[in-house]
Design a protein around this motif. Sequence first.
Motif, short mmCIF file in Angstrom:
data_model
loop_
_atom_site.label_atom_id
_atom_site.label_comp_id
_atom_site.label_asym_id
_atom_site.label_seq_id
_atom_site.Cartn_x
_atom_site.Cartn_y
_atom_site.Cartn_z
N VAL A 1 -12.42 9.23 -6.43
CA VAL A 1 -12.19 8.12 -7.37
C VAL A 1 -13.15 6.97 -7.13
N GLY A 2 -13.96 7.06 -6.06
CA GLY A 2 -14.97 6.03 -5.80
C GLY A 2 -14.38 4.74 -5.26
N VAL A 3 -13.39 4.83 -4.41
CA VAL A 3 -12.75 3.64 -3.85
C VAL A 3 -13.26 3.43 -2.41
N GLU A 4 -13.67 2.20 -2.12
CA GLU A 4 -14.07 1.84 -0.76
C GLU A 4 -13.00 0.95 -0.16
N THR A 5 -12.54 1.29 1.01
CA THR A 5 -11.51 0.51 1.69
C THR A 5 -12.14 -0.61 2.50
N ASP A 6 -11.29 -1.53 2.97
CA ASP A 6 -11.78 -2.60 3.84
C ASP A 6 -12.43 -2.01 5.10
N GLU A 7 -11.84 -0.92 5.59
CA GLU A 7 -12.37 -0.28 6.79
C GLU A 7 -13.76 0.30 6.53
N ASP A 8 -13.98 0.86 5.33
CA ASP A 8 -15.30 1.38 4.99
C ASP A 8 -16.35 0.28 5.01
N CYS A 9 -15.97 -0.89 4.57
CA CYS A 9 -16.89 -2.02 4.51
C CYS A 9 -16.88 -2.85 5.79
N LYS A 10 -16.09 -2.35 6.78
CA LYS A 10 -15.97 -3.04 8.07
C LYS A 10 -15.50 -4.48 7.91
N VAL A 11 -14.48 -4.64 7.05
CA VAL A 11 -13.90 -5.94 6.78
C VAL A 11 -12.46 -5.98 7.29
N VAL A 12 -12.11 -7.06 7.95
CA VAL A 12 -10.75 -7.24 8.48
C VAL A 12 -10.10 -8.39 7.75
N VAL A 13 -8.86 -8.17 7.30
CA VAL A 13 -8.14 -9.24 6.61
C VAL A 13 -7.86 -10.35 7.60
N PRO A 14 -8.30 -11.60 7.31
CA PRO A 14 -8.08 -12.69 8.27
C PRO A 14 -6.62 -13.10 8.31
N ASN A 15 -6.27 -13.76 9.40
CA ASN A 15 -4.91 -14.29 9.53
C ASN A 15 -4.77 -15.55 8.70
N THR A 16 -3.59 -15.72 8.17
CA THR A 16 -3.35 -16.94 7.37
C THR A 16 -3.00 -18.10 8.27
N ASP B 1 -5.77 -19.92 2.32
CA ASP B 1 -4.50 -19.26 2.59
C ASP B 1 -3.98 -18.52 1.36
N VAL B 2 -4.17 -19.14 0.19
CA VAL B 2 -3.72 -18.49 -1.05
C VAL B 2 -4.48 -17.19 -1.28
N TYR B 3 -5.80 -17.26 -1.09
CA TYR B 3 -6.63 -16.06 -1.32
C TYR B 3 -6.31 -14.96 -0.32
N VAL B 4 -6.06 -15.34 0.92
CA VAL B 4 -5.74 -14.34 1.94
C VAL B 4 -4.41 -13.66 1.63
N LYS B 5 -3.43 -14.44 1.23
CA LYS B 5 -2.12 -13.87 0.89
C LYS B 5 -2.25 -12.91 -0.30
N GLU B 6 -3.06 -13.32 -1.29
CA GLU B 6 -3.26 -12.46 -2.46
C GLU B 6 -3.99 -11.18 -2.06
N TRP B 7 -4.93 -11.32 -1.16
CA TRP B 7 -5.67 -10.15 -0.64
C TRP B 7 -4.69 -9.16 -0.01
N LYS B 8 -3.85 -9.65 0.86
CA LYS B 8 -2.88 -8.79 1.54
C LYS B 8 -1.91 -8.14 0.53
N LYS B 9 -1.51 -8.93 -0.47
CA LYS B 9 -0.57 -8.41 -1.47
C LYS B 9 -1.20 -7.27 -2.26
N ARG B 10 -2.43 -7.48 -2.72
CA ARG B 10 -3.10 -6.45 -3.51
C ARG B 10 -3.42 -5.22 -2.67
N LYS B 11 -3.75 -5.45 -1.42
CA LYS B 11 -4.02 -4.30 -0.54
C LYS B 11 -2.76 -3.47 -0.35
N ARG B 12 -1.63 -4.14 -0.20
CA ARG B 12 -0.37 -3.41 -0.02
C ARG B 12 -0.01 -2.63 -1.28
N LEU B 13 -0.20 -3.26 -2.46
CA LEU B 13 0.11 -2.57 -3.72
C LEU B 13 -0.79 -1.35 -3.90
N ALA B 14 -2.09 -1.53 -3.61
CA ALA B 14 -3.02 -0.41 -3.75
C ALA B 14 -2.65 0.73 -2.80
#
Length: 212
Positions: free
Chosen positions: A197-212, A162-175
């Motif tokens: 700039v060479g940035v790959e998004t979660d969507e590019d990697c076909k990754v979905v942020v899980p629910n906490t 849960d901690v890692y997921v929350k941090e993931w969402k926080k960093r994604k929002r800041l970015a």
Amino acid sequence: MSKKENGAPVILAYLNEKNRPYSAQDVFCNLQKQHGLGKTAVVKAMELLAQEGKIKEKTYGKQKIYFADQSQFRDVNDADLKSMDKQISELSAEVQSLTQSCRQLDTELKELNSSLTTEEMMAEIQELKAECSGYRARLEKIKSATNHVTPEEKEKVCKERDVYVKEWKKRKRLASDMMNAILEGYPKSKREFLEEVGVETDEDCKVVVPNT
């Protein structure tokens, strides 16, 4: 069949046996496959038989009907007719009963044909027994394992997740906020900016942020 006979004996026997009216076309259709009679031959043979008095002919408009000479058959009285009617009724009932029995037997036969044979059943039973033995061995192995996860360890892992997921969402929002601010003055599209700039998004990697 010789040309001399021309099918007349066959046609005469057929009309006497059936003892019902037929047109030449009817007789041709009924006999051509079995006896190879041509239509013209049938018409000529029936006309000849009528001329000889061996069969009777009646004309209805343009249609000619032929039937057996009734004088050759014995007279049937009312008692005989009633007896025949009774026999017909009994035979019809018997035919209906036999037809129903045949249908039932056909259904049972289809069911039997679609069922497994004794040998196939025995083979399937052996396969199921082997499969059950494998499951039992696997269950015993799981029960005897010493590395089971305790409830406390499971709860700890879930909290860390849960901690890692929350941090993931926080960093994604800041970015996302930072990128939107840059794009306000960027002359190209968002996709071109990310590629530059060479940035790959979660969507590019076909990754979905899980629910906490």
